[in-house]
Write an enzyme that holds these catalytic residues in place. Structure first.
Site, PDB file in Angstrom:
ATOM      1  CG  ASP A   8      -1.867  -7.915   3.939  1.00 20.37           C
ATOM      2  OD1 ASP A   8      -3.008  -7.483   4.758  1.00 20.37           O
ATOM      3  OD2 ASP A   8      -0.999  -8.338   4.516  1.00 20.37           O
ATOM      4  CB  ALA A  10       0.413 -11.244   5.817  1.00 18.42           C
ATOM      5  CB  SER A  11      -1.035 -11.352   0.390  1.00 16.88           C
ATOM      6  OG  SER A  11      -1.076 -11.675  -0.933  1.00 16.88           O
ATOM      7  CB  THR A  12       1.128 -16.530   0.137  1.00 16.06           C
ATOM      8  OG1 THR A  12      -0.272 -16.801   0.022  1.00 16.06           O
ATOM      9  CG2 THR A  12       1.431 -16.933   1.726  1.00 16.06           C
ATOM     10  CB  SER A  14       0.992 -10.033  -2.309  1.00 17.45           C
ATOM     11  OG  SER A  14      -0.252  -9.725  -2.234  1.00 17.45           O
TER      12      SER A  14
END
Lengths: 199, 199
Positions: A8, A10-12, A14
């Protein structure tokens, strides 16, 4: 050999995973399938209306420090986003609809850099246009396609598939039926793709 | 050089962490402080009345597979506990009250083996007695001391301290003010203890 990376925008965690996987996979002759999805609808079904990092402050505070430390260790440029989680809908639609294009990896990395290294709002079409330019693409046609009913439907289906697969966070690396959650599991997932299974 | 390891005897990822830390720390000349605490009261304050691995089934299913894979990779004996989370209150009181005894590391490892390698109910005094014997101790006096008001109070205070430190899960490794969460962070925490800081 193939590996699916589910993420995603927004996923940190990631962010380091996406920035690292390209070179590691290429060096090992492993192809990457880029699988953008939305954590929001999955979190909603768990009863959350926000990121767990915002709902649970202690966990959030730890995560931000850990991410800063991790990026420093990896020598990855990092700037804490002033808004979290950012809306990655447009970027996810593009990635889902154009997943097989040769430029998609560069685009994905450009969006993560915008969010986590330059603190830019990736919800804005002008920011995404710049990311497409960084990937060598003409933005206009791609943005039109990303807003088509087909692109919207493709992302909905991909997110539903993630939910059915039991993906409850990001990033996830998937090799066949085997799942690996988190940037910390990237190396193990690549080993698995190379056939190093356990008994 | 010192490292504090904060753990709950029911915590799944505390198992590989506890089994690994002794040799790794000794090889690097780092002393370990064993800090048992209870996650239950901390989870309760977050609104949970059970382990998140039970509340969120997808997360739980992933964790059990991941733990099995991890233990296999580490060649750690592993048997999925038939009850989870087990009640580690008695073991935690002992560990908290006798934290500075030279036998405590052996005892902690024995309890984790009972829970995760032999599927024994660590809530039972007879199981804990066996673990104390494995650590070379006479169980009777220690069990009496562990049920004293002082021992109960010591664990309550240690759990409250964990909460105030923002510890929201286990294991946590703490070096000075720096916190590292999870078995995956053990190596980094030990590096930190050796003075390898980031800019």
């Amino acid at each position: 050999m193939k590996i699916d990376v589910w993420f995603d925008f927004a996923s940190t965690y990631s962010y380091p995973a996406v920035m690292r996987i390209g070179e590691l996979a290429t060096n090992q002759g492993i192809d990457i399938n880029w699988r953008a999805f939305l954590l929001g609808p999955i979190f909603n079904q768990q009863g959350w209306t926000d990121s767990p990092f915002n709902i649970y402050p202690a966990k959030g505070a730890y995560m931000w420090r850990d991410l800063e430390r991790l990026c420093s260790d990896l020598q990855l440029p990092y700037q804490k986003p002033t808004a979290f989680p950012r809306n990655g809908l447009l970027a996810a639609r593009i990635t889902c609809f154009f997943a097989d294009e040769p430029w998609i990896a560069d685009f994905v990395r450009a969006v993560f850099r915008a969010n986590f290294a330059r603190d830019e709002d990736i919800a804005l079409p002008e920011v995404i246009s710049t990311c497409l330019l960084e990937a060598g693409q003409d933005a206009e046609n791609i943005l039109v396609a990303a807003n088509s009913p087909e692109a919207k439907q493709a992302l909905r289906e991909q997110t539903e598939r993630a939910r059915q697969m039991g993906l409850f966070g990001a990033p996830f690396f998937v090799v066949g039926n085997e799942q690996f959650w988190g940037n910390d599991r990237l190396e193990r997932a690549l080993e698995w793709a190379q056939g190093q299974r356990i008994s």
